[in-house]
Write a protein that holds these residues in place. Structure first.
Motif, PDB file in Angstrom:
ATOM      1  N   GLN A  13      48.008  41.113  41.264  1.00 39.96           N
ATOM      2  CA  GLN A  13      48.462  40.165  42.234  1.00 39.96           C
ATOM      3  C   GLN A  13      47.504  40.217  43.299  1.00 39.96           C
ATOM      4  N   ALA A  14      47.053  41.612  43.702  1.00 40.31           N
ATOM      5  CA  ALA A  14      46.249  41.841  44.841  1.00 40.31           C
ATOM      6  C   ALA A  14      44.742  41.285  44.752  1.00 40.31           C
ATOM      7  N   VAL A  15      44.470  41.389  43.484  1.00 37.47           N
ATOM      8  CA  VAL A  15      42.995  40.695  42.833  1.00 37.47           C
ATOM      9  C   VAL A  15      42.825  39.399  42.999  1.00 37.47           C
ATOM     10  N   PHE A  16      44.271  38.545  42.478  1.00 36.17           N
ATOM     11  CA  PHE A  16      44.717  37.388  42.551  1.00 36.17           C
ATOM     12  C   PHE A  16      44.329  36.878  43.890  1.00 36.17           C
ATOM     13  N   VAL A  17      45.143  37.274  44.663  1.00 36.58           N
ATOM     14  CA  VAL A  17      44.947  36.987  46.390  1.00 36.58           C
ATOM     15  C   VAL A  17      43.607  37.197  46.818  1.00 36.58           C
TER      16      VAL A  17
END
Length: 295
Positions: A13-17
């Motif tokens: 989710q951090a990579v996506f954000v």
């Protein structure tokens, strides 16, 4: 690649954000280049905004490189360990560009307030303070933050933790304490001038309606849009970042460098409103066109 036992420094989710931040930075670069070309012929009438567009484009380039490296370093920590210093070499210019943008935004708000409240005085004495002086002042004050770090704080490049992928954990708390004070002063000035400008435009909306779409109308509304972006996507996330840092969900691993990402999302959204404002035709020119077609 980073140790399989520890896993990547950033979660999915951090990579996506963070990827959203990269996309927004690219969009900001493209739109600001378009705006620069769009107002090229009338840039002398909105020169400070013209300068701000250049700064925004530079900020977008630096932010794109910064966030991209954050993602790559998360997955290739060991391979990029020797290049970890990249977050400092790009992070500080990114902070400097952000400071320059804020100072130019304050200058734009102040100029619009003076133009509305004291139009005769601003017309008579505006040339005594050339816009290029304001730009140079913004550059100087922006670079002052880097000087403060070297004079009053410490920076040990070799001591950067292995799991540090952002600027905040690469420098000591001293820098960010001073940085917070500087930003608070600039935020306060921007809010004060923008508040006065917004109130004046709302109260005298009817008297300004006939000039809707003119250069002054556009610059006034651009200043207000910028003020809203500064509050929602710069001041607010920066203010709460120190308070939510104690919670695990706000870590770099879980949501990435969210303060930069929120700023970039705000810049991308602001680009849409800038596009709509610049597209607005002058009411006077519209009357001329209608009159000509009727004949």
């Amino acid at each position: 690649m980073s140790s399989s036992q520890e896993g990547p420094l950033m979660s999915f989710q951090a990579v996506f954000v963070t990827s959203i931040g990269v996309i927004c930075s690219v969009l900001t670069i493209v739109m600001n280049i378009y705006f620069i070309k769009r107002i090229g012929k009338t840039r002398q009438k909105m020169i400070l905004f013209f300068y701000r567009l250049f700064i925004d484009a530079a900020y977008g380039v630096l932010a794109c490189a910064y966030l991209t490296f954050c993602i790559l370093y998360s997955f290739f920590t060991e391979e990029l360990r020797a290049q970890q210093v990249f977050i400092i070499f790009v992070g500080f210019p990114l902070q400097t560009a952000g400071a320059m943008r804020m100072i130019v935004a304050v200058a734009i708000s102040l100029e619009r307030v003076l133009a509305i409240h004291t139009p005769i005085m601003i017309r008579k004495y505006r040339d005594l303070c050339p816009s290029v002086i304001i730009l140079l002042l913004a550059i100087g004050l922006g670079m002052l933050e880097n000087l403060i770090l070297h004079l009053f704080c410490t920076l040990h490049i070799s001591a950067i933790p292995r799991n540090c992928g952002v600027l905040r954990c690469a420098v000591d708390a001293c820098f960010f304490d001073i940085w917070t004070v500087n930003r608070s002063v600039v935020f306060a000035l921007n809010f004060a001038f923008s508040g006065v400008l917004s109130t004046k435009l709302l109260i005298f909306h009817k008297s300004h309606r006939q000039n809707t779409g003119g250069v002054h109308w556009k610059v006034n509304h651009l200043a207000m849009v910028d003020a809203a972006n500064v509050f929602l996507c710069n001041f607010f996330p920066t203010s709460i970042s120190n308070y939510i840092a104690q919670f695990p969900f706000s870590s770099f691993k879980n949501i990435g460098p969210y303060v930069f990402i929120i700023k970039l999302i705000g810049s991308a959204v602001e680009s849409y409103f800038i596009f709509k404002i610049l597209q607005r035709r002058s009411a006077r020119s519209s009357v001329v066109i209608r009159t000509w077609t009727n004949h």
